[in-house]
Design a protein around this motif. Structure first.
Motif, short mmCIF file in Angstrom:
data_model
loop_
_atom_site.label_atom_id
_atom_site.label_comp_id
_atom_site.label_asym_id
_atom_site.label_seq_id
_atom_site.Cartn_x
_atom_site.Cartn_y
_atom_site.Cartn_z
N ARG A 273 0.82 -1.21 0.00
CA ARG A 273 0.00 0.00 0.00
C ARG A 273 0.86 1.26 0.00
N ASP A 274 2.02 1.19 0.66
CA ASP A 274 2.94 2.32 0.67
C ASP A 274 3.43 2.60 -0.76
N THR A 275 3.43 3.86 -1.16
CA THR A 275 3.73 4.22 -2.54
C THR A 275 5.12 3.77 -2.97
N LYS A 276 6.12 3.97 -2.13
CA LYS A 276 7.49 3.60 -2.50
C LYS A 276 7.65 2.09 -2.57
N LYS A 277 7.07 1.39 -1.60
CA LYS A 277 7.14 -0.07 -1.61
C LYS A 277 6.38 -0.63 -2.82
N LYS A 278 5.27 0.01 -3.13
CA LYS A 278 4.49 -0.41 -4.31
C LYS A 278 5.31 -0.26 -5.58
N ALA A 279 6.08 0.82 -5.66
CA ALA A 279 6.92 1.05 -6.83
C ALA A 279 8.01 -0.02 -6.96
N ILE A 280 8.56 -0.44 -5.83
CA ILE A 280 9.60 -1.47 -5.84
C ILE A 280 9.01 -2.80 -6.32
N VAL A 281 7.85 -3.16 -5.78
CA VAL A 281 7.19 -4.39 -6.22
C VAL A 281 6.88 -4.31 -7.72
N GLY A 282 6.40 -3.15 -8.16
CA GLY A 282 6.10 -2.97 -9.58
C GLY A 282 7.32 -3.13 -10.46
N THR A 283 8.46 -2.64 -9.96
CA THR A 283 9.70 -2.78 -10.71
C THR A 283 10.06 -4.25 -10.91
N TRP A 284 9.92 -5.05 -9.85
CA TRP A 284 10.29 -6.46 -9.95
C TRP A 284 9.27 -7.28 -10.73
N ILE A 285 8.04 -6.80 -10.78
CA ILE A 285 7.07 -7.42 -11.68
C ILE A 285 7.51 -7.21 -13.13
N GLU A 286 8.01 -6.00 -13.41
CA GLU A 286 8.50 -5.71 -14.75
C GLU A 286 9.78 -6.46 -15.06
#
Length: 217
Positions: free
Chosen positions: A90-103
């Motif tokens: 839910r945290d924006t920065k953590k969400k961005a990190i997860v999104g990066t590794w999905i990519e």
């Protein structure tokens, strides 16, 4: 929780990804098997009503129809965020990190892993001959990716951080096929990758995927 359907094939890694996500969420759903050998996904009804690209899986939630497995899992994780495993941050920065590794999974891991799985796991099933040159080339590509994963997992239990998320779940289908082949040494030779891989494939959700495969074999 009625109205959830997955149209797919149990041998499809993309279908497995969606099913594993639903199991992580503890959601009831109907599995509608699609016979890929008979090209059911290319039939007029399927193209006109489910996926115009003629691919599986297709996901239905009431009157909503979705295709493309990673998009489906993101929808499930957000729409049913209060159910089962969180799978997203839910945290924006953590969400961005997860999104990066999905990519990373989609653009770095996916190609060599899929090609290796085809050569080492699928071709033997279909009585086809494995191309050793392709295996060698794709093993080298995957080796480079897994070196990066090993460094990442030295510092974090999971790819996205301290919790299991879609970034990890998305890998399970490819891992399942590859660890049963000669490619397993690529994973086992890297201790943090090996531990991560073992944990993913030991999750109850993945065991349920295996049970579904047996039921629709």
């Amino acid at each position: 929780m009625g109205g959830l359907k997955v149209y797919g094939s149990v041998i499809s890694t993309n279908t497995q990804r969606v099913v594993a996500c639903l199991f992580e969420k503890g959601l009831d759903f109907e599995f509608v098997p699609i016979n890929l050998d008979a090209d059911e996904q290319k039939k007029e009804y399927f193209l006109n009503n489910l996926n115009p690209f003629g691919q599986v899986p297709v996901f239905e939630d009431g009157d909503l129809k979705l295709f493309e497995s990673r998009g489906i899992t993101k929808y499930i994780a957000h729409e049913y965020g209060d159910k089962g495993t969180e799978l997203i941050e839910r945290d924006t920065k953590k969400k961005a990190i997860v999104g990066t590794w999905i990519e990373v999974k989609a653009h770095q891991f996916e190609s060599p892993a899929t090609k290796l799985a085809w050569e080492l796991a699928y071709k033997p099933i279909f009585g086809m001959t494995t191309d050793d040159a392709v295996v060698a080339a794709e093993s080298e590509e995957l080796r480079k990716v897994l070196d990066v994963y090993e460094k990442r997992l030295e510092k974090n239990k999971y790819l996205g951080g301290d919790t299991f998320t879609l970034a990890d779940l998305n890998h399970a289908p490819n891992l399942h096929f590859l660890v049963g082949t000669s490619a397993k040494d690529l994973f086992k030779s890297r201790p943090h990758v090996s531990a991560w891989c073992d944990e993913l494939l030991a999750r109850p959700s993945w065991k349920k995927v295996a049970e579904l495969q047996k039921a629709h074999a």
